[in-house]
Design an enzyme around this catalytic site. Structure first.
Site, mmCIF file in Angstrom:
data_model
loop_
_atom_site.group_PDB
_atom_site.id
_atom_site.type_symbol
_atom_site.label_atom_id
_atom_site.label_comp_id
_atom_site.label_asym_id
_atom_site.label_seq_id
_atom_site.Cartn_x
_atom_site.Cartn_y
_atom_site.Cartn_z
ATOM 1 N N TYR A 293 0.850 -1.183 0.000
ATOM 2 C CA TYR A 293 0.000 0.000 0.000
ATOM 3 C C TYR A 293 0.884 1.230 0.000
ATOM 4 O O TYR A 293 1.918 1.246 -0.657
ATOM 5 C CB TYR A 293 -0.987 -0.073 1.177
ATOM 6 N N LYS B 67 -19.545 -21.081 -11.150
ATOM 7 C CA LYS B 67 -18.770 -20.835 -12.362
ATOM 8 C C LYS B 67 -17.354 -20.386 -12.001
ATOM 9 O O LYS B 67 -16.369 -20.793 -12.647
ATOM 10 C CB LYS B 67 -19.456 -19.754 -13.199
#
Length: 417
Positions: free
Chosen positions: A39, A94
């Site tokens: 970060y 999926k």
């Protein structure tokens, strides 16, 4: 479905953690130094690189291995319009298949949108996140309009698996079945029972592969699609031909092939008997096919039959296609999945079925042998070689057709077809 199976399915989805997918870190984040790189301030460097060169997103972010599985919930499995939220277990499923078979990460996204334009605008606005878009369980005819608009507006692959994934698996299996029956696609008389998304996409792909339009009859709930009908939408109209045939029996008489993508138990013994010698029957309605394989084989001993079920030979299963097609497309940063890439996938699947079956596949299916023939016209979903055959073929086609934004990867296996 037995009650105990329903309970097991609910238990599976609920415990030990709700749902089937999660996010995991791919970089260490154990120290202050790691955190500073992950970060602020370190993250500013890839931000600057991408702002200067958008293609750098493939190098510094997960974009290149991230697919959005997106639905509006209007055509969920065989359950119909369940709405967006109720479709989420299927979209997560999926995602499981993408990860299991091709190591592709997925965000499942369920869009609550009544109008096509609202759905399209939502997908367009979130598209920078992803390397590809897999549209799923969207009702026809809105699925055609949505896919067309997204393909025109986005520079990443947009693939409606219910259309093109189904079409690719059908085409590969059909080419092999016709070969075994001593017939060719160019001369085959084909009847398609059904006129929805899968049917229309499959017939378009077969025409691209050499089928003749005059040999193709499409049948919807009102009968044969012919030129005298005035109830056809713009997606069915290209399949209207000048014919005196009106019923499904008429359409099946002397047909070499029946592709069923419609509903259960619509094909009678009389219809099957009316087909040409050595017919090919794809009865793909799921879970109950257009005619049961047991009945079909008592009526005709010269046919080859495929279904959508895993408990019969020759399962037409989309998992043979979409994970590996996206893998090839993502690995060359393709801007689309075009017809050339689809055809490459067809030929890779078709050719793989001719290869000797490895022992691990035989063990997985608890059989002593499996060879190319009437009960094995297409590879099985658990064949590990799919990863070595389909992605290279798709990636090569993407590069050769100009759809790729990067070269064929040096670490890729040689394309086997």
């Amino acid at each position: 479905m037995p009650h105990d199976y329903k309970e097991a399915a609910l238990e599976y989805h609920a415990t030990p953690t709700a749902g089937k997918i999660a996010i995991q870190l791919t970089k260490p984040c154990l120290s202050q130094h790691d955190l500073a790189l992950a970060y602020t301030p370190g993250v500013a460097e890839p931000v600057r690189a991408i702002a200067t060169d958008p293609a750098a997103a493939y190098k510094y972010t997960a974009k290149g291995n991230l697919v959005a599985v997106i639905t509006d919930g209007t055509a969920v499995l065989g359950l119909g319009n369940t709405g967006a939220l109720a479709s989420k277990p299927v979209m997560e499923g999926k995602a499981v298949l993408f990860k299991r078979f091709a190591d592709i990460d997925v965000f499942d996204i369920e869009v609550d949108a009544e109008k096509c334009d609202e759905f399209v605008e939502t997908v367009v606005r979130i598209s920078p996140t992803f390397g590809g878009i897999n549209l799923e369980d969207i009702a026809a005819p809105r699925c055609f309009e949505i896919e067309q608009q997204l393909r025109e507006r986005l520079n990443i692959p947009v693939f409606h698996d219910d259309q093109h994934g189904t079409a690719i698996i059908i085409a590969a299996g059909l080419l092999n079945a016709l070969e075994l029956q001593g017939k060719t696609l160019e001369s085959a008389r084909i009847t398609c029972l059904g006129a929805g998304a899968a049917a229309i996409a499959s017939m378009k792909l077969l025409l691209s592969l050499g089928a003749q339009r005059e040999n193709l009859l499409m049948v919807d709930r009102n009968g044969v699609i012919h030129t005298d009908r005035n109830d056809l939408n713009k997606y069915k109209q290209p399949f209207a031909i000048d014919t005196e045939k009106r019923t499904l029996l008429d359409a099946m008489t002397d047909a070499d092939v029946l592709i069923g993508v419609s509903g259960p138990n619509l094909v009678s013994e009389e219809m099957l008997l009316a087909m040409a010698p050595r017919p090919v029957l794809f009865a793909l309605s799921n879970p109950d096919p257009e005619i049961s394989p047991e009945l079909a084989r008592t009526v005709r001993d010269d046919l080859i039959i495929a279904t959508g079920r895993s408990d019969y030979p020759n399962q037409v299963n989309n998992v043979l296609g979409f994970p590996f097609i996206f893998r090839g497309a993502l690995d060359v940063h393709a801007q689309t999945i075009n017809r050339e890439m689809e055809i490459a996938a067809v030929h890779a699947l078709r050719a793989l079925a001719h290869e000797p079956i490895p022992d691990e596949v035989l063990k997985a299916y608890e059989v002593e042998q499996m060879t190319f023939g009437p009960d094995y016209i297409i590879p099985t979903p658990l064949d590990p070689r799919l990863m070595a055959w389909i992605p290279p073929a798709v990636a090569k086609a993407a590069v050769e057709s100009g759809a790729a934004q990067s070269a064929y990867p040096d670490n890729y296996p040689a394309c086997p077809v």
